[in-house]
Design an enzyme around this catalytic site. Sequence first.
Site, PDB file in Angstrom:
ATOM      1  CG  PHE A 123       9.783  -6.456  20.515  1.00  0.00           C
ATOM      2  CD1 PHE A 123       8.655  -6.908  20.848  1.00  0.00           C
ATOM      3  CD2 PHE A 123       9.966  -6.094  19.082  1.00  0.00           C
ATOM      4  CE1 PHE A 123       7.647  -6.868  19.807  1.00  0.00           C
ATOM      5  CE2 PHE A 123       9.178  -6.389  18.155  1.00  0.00           C
ATOM      6  CZ  PHE A 123       7.714  -6.715  18.651  1.00  0.00           C
ATOM      7  N   GLY A 124      12.363  -9.405  20.640  1.00  0.00           N
ATOM      8  CA  GLY A 124      13.097  -9.961  19.684  1.00  0.00           C
ATOM      9  C   GLY A 124      12.220 -10.462  18.457  1.00  0.00           C
ATOM     10  CG  LEU A 125       9.788  -8.666  14.508  1.00  0.00           C
ATOM     11  CD1 LEU A 125       8.863  -9.997  14.599  1.00  0.00           C
ATOM     12  CD2 LEU A 125       9.111  -7.456  14.206  1.00  0.00           C
ATOM     13  CB  SER A 132      10.420  -4.503   5.331  1.00  0.00           C
ATOM     14  OG  SER A 132      11.175  -3.602   5.534  1.00  0.00           O
ATOM     15  CD  GLU A 363       9.730   0.625  17.715  1.00  0.00           C
ATOM     16  OE1 GLU A 363       8.247   0.818  17.770  1.00  0.00           O
ATOM     17  OE2 GLU A 363      10.380   0.841  18.588  1.00  0.00           O
TER      18      GLU A 363
HETATM   19  N1  COS Z   1      -2.005  -5.838  14.087  1.00  0.00           N
HETATM   20  C1  COS Z   1      -2.576  -6.940  14.434  1.00  0.00           C
HETATM   21  N2  COS Z   1      -2.661  -7.947  13.405  1.00  0.00           N
HETATM   22  C2  COS Z   1      -2.313  -7.438  12.206  1.00  0.00           C
HETATM   23  C3  COS Z   1      -1.726  -5.981  11.952  1.00  0.00           C
HETATM   24  C4  COS Z   1      -1.734  -5.387  13.182  1.00  0.00           C
HETATM   25  N3  COS Z   1      -1.075  -3.806  13.119  1.00  0.00           N
HETATM   26  N4  COS Z   1      -1.301  -5.831  10.732  1.00  0.00           N
HETATM   27  C5  COS Z   1      -1.793  -7.203   9.936  1.00  0.00           C
HETATM   28  N5  COS Z   1      -2.352  -8.066  10.964  1.00  0.00           N
HETATM   29  C6  COS Z   1      -2.746  -9.395  10.507  1.00  0.00           C
HETATM   30  C7  COS Z   1      -3.398  -9.412   9.375  1.00  0.00           C
HETATM   31  O1  COS Z   1      -4.920  -9.093   9.878  1.00  0.00           O
HETATM   32  C8  COS Z   1      -3.317 -10.984   9.138  1.00  0.00           C
HETATM   33  O2  COS Z   1      -4.255 -11.659   9.818  1.00  0.00           O
HETATM   34  P1  COS Z   1      -4.950 -12.894   9.169  1.00  0.00           P
HETATM   35  O3  COS Z   1      -3.905 -14.001   8.500  1.00  0.00           O
HETATM   36  O4  COS Z   1      -5.788 -13.589  10.108  1.00  0.00           O
HETATM   37  O5  COS Z   1      -5.675 -12.521   8.006  1.00  0.00           O
HETATM   38  C9  COS Z   1      -1.788 -11.117   9.406  1.00  0.00           C
HETATM   39  O6  COS Z   1      -1.487 -10.347  10.414  1.00  0.00           O
HETATM   40  C10 COS Z   1      -0.778 -11.098   8.354  1.00  0.00           C
HETATM   41  O7  COS Z   1      -1.073  -9.876   7.886  1.00  0.00           O
HETATM   42  P2  COS Z   1      -0.501  -9.640   6.448  1.00  0.00           P
HETATM   43  O8  COS Z   1      -1.024 -10.819   5.549  1.00  0.00           O
HETATM   44  O9  COS Z   1      -0.901  -8.276   5.995  1.00  0.00           O
HETATM   45  O10 COS Z   1       1.119  -9.646   6.639  1.00  0.00           O
HETATM   46  P3  COS Z   1       2.192  -9.269   5.682  1.00  0.00           P
HETATM   47  O11 COS Z   1       3.352 -10.206   5.989  1.00  0.00           O
HETATM   48  O12 COS Z   1       1.794  -8.970   4.449  1.00  0.00           O
HETATM   49  O13 COS Z   1       3.151  -8.012   6.478  1.00  0.00           O
HETATM   50  C11 COS Z   1       3.303  -5.995   7.035  1.00  0.00           C
HETATM   51  C12 COS Z   1       2.187  -6.978   6.791  1.00  0.00           C
HETATM   52  C13 COS Z   1       4.355  -5.250   6.002  1.00  0.00           C
HETATM   53  C14 COS Z   1       2.226  -4.722   7.559  1.00  0.00           C
HETATM   54  C15 COS Z   1       4.160  -6.259   8.403  1.00  0.00           C
HETATM   55  O14 COS Z   1       4.958  -7.198   7.904  1.00  0.00           O
HETATM   56  C16 COS Z   1       5.062  -5.195   9.150  1.00  0.00           C
HETATM   57  O15 COS Z   1       4.366  -4.209   9.786  1.00  0.00           O
HETATM   58  N6  COS Z   1       6.089  -5.264   8.798  1.00  0.00           N
HETATM   59  C17 COS Z   1       7.325  -4.172   9.266  1.00  0.00           C
HETATM   60  C18 COS Z   1       7.764  -4.945  10.444  1.00  0.00           C
HETATM   61  C19 COS Z   1       8.674  -3.915  11.162  1.00  0.00           C
HETATM   62  O16 COS Z   1       8.189  -2.840  11.565  1.00  0.00           O
HETATM   63  N7  COS Z   1       9.594  -4.446  11.254  1.00  0.00           N
HETATM   64  C20 COS Z   1      10.797  -3.425  11.969  1.00  0.00           C
HETATM   65  C21 COS Z   1      10.974  -4.255  13.497  1.00  0.00           C
HETATM   66  S1  COS Z   1      11.916  -3.243  14.402  1.00  0.00           S
HETATM   67  S2  COS Z   1      11.467  -3.759  16.207  1.00  0.00           S
END
Ligand code: COS
Length: 380
Positions: A123-125, A132, A363
């Site tokens: 999975f490429g994120l 974060s 993650e």
């Molecule tokens: N599932 C589906 N949609 C989601 C969601 C989820 N779990 N969490 C947020 N969304 C949606 C929101 O509803 C929002 O939708 P709208 O634009 O329609 O309102 C959109 O995604 C953007 O959400 P938000 O504005 O909250 O995004 P942010 O950039 O503020 O980030 C976090 C939210 C911090 C929760 C997110 O960036 C995150 O989880 N970061 C960590 C990533 C991670 O785990 N990285 C490591 C990867 S290792 S493989």
Amino acid sequence: MNFDLSQEQMMIKKTIREFAQEEVAPGAVERDRDKKFPLDIFNQLANLGVMGLPFPEQYGGAGADTISFAIVTEELSRACGSTGITYSAHISLGAAPIYLFGNDTQRIKYLIPLCTGKSLGAFGLTEPNAGSDAGGTNTSAYKKKNEYIINGNKCFITNASFAKFLALTAVTGKKKEKKEISAIIVPTDAKGFTIVNQYEKMGLNASNTTELILEDVEVPQENLLGKEGEGFKQFLQTLDGGRIGIGAMAVGIAQAAFEKALAYSKERKQFGKQLAKFQITQFKIADMAMKIELARNMVYKAAWLKDQGKPFSKEASMCKLYASEICMEITSQAIQILGGYGYMREYEVERMMRDAKLLEIGEGTSEIQRMVIAREVGCI
Ligand code: COS
């Protein structure tokens, strides 16, 4: 409310526990030392039919539930964290987005080889500037005739060296000044696609962690997952499921460290009696057992909610956060109980602590989990 595992779940637990004890645990110290990927173990897991465990049989899966996936991940991680993370990422990050967001043609083309173990899932994120802040993606994809041309870099990508393809995020445009992120399936042998496997890691040394470099990689537009602009949400939803896997890994590693500490406390005598006879050891062992029990219940609860089709983001974050933090604490305490021996490689608890640390980072860091939970409970 019923806390019993089903007959099927118990059978899966028994089968994988025996397999892990016989086939996975014996080489774990050596694989960690030699950074040797356990490919033979994954061929055997494919023969056991668990590489597509929670996906429908029509795609080569076993039609089992998320609790069963958590059980398999826990049992493999109890024997070897590297094997656990490889399995967890394969299912929850590699195969899940193709099942959840792919059309039937994509499921047949890509999900079947994953479920049958012909390819590992990746999975490429994450990118150098998007960890974060997953929305900070810089990898881009523009359209040319019927193709996407993709350019960019990904980092810390699990399993990519053993994947025939993977879904990755790329910016396909802008909407109201916000990046429009899409998920695209990319074959790993595509021209211009380089996979670099050169990290020197603290732990999980037998797992495959890579950098991806994409230079004018061309893929057909039919490789888009879902619609353009849906990639960010698709990947956040995928990560919700992945966090159950990390929680299960943490429970498995913590359980293994606990068992080592308990056994040692009954063997080792100091001041004329077993360590286990000292109240200070008993209290440590009791706290470990309680925390593992709680973490496992949290993992099962999040998995159960997912299987019921109910919202589970908060519970997935909670189980990932709690289980990874107690895993770090328990592996450290296990070293303390084993004393000087615990610091030595052959006693294994030091590997468990090194492996555990990643679970507080990957993650979604512990800080990100707290952000997700705070949002979910209405704080933000
Ligand atoms: N599932 C589906 N949609 C989601 C969601 C989820 N779990 N969490 C947020 N969304 C949606 C929101 O509803 C929002 O939708 P709208 O634009 O329609 O309102 C959109 O995604 C953007 O959400 P938000 O504005 O909250 O995004 P942010 O950039 O503020 O980030 C976090 C939210 C911090 C929760 C997110 O960036 C995150 O989880 N970061 C960590 C990533 C991670 O785990 N990285 C490591 C990867 S290792 S493989």
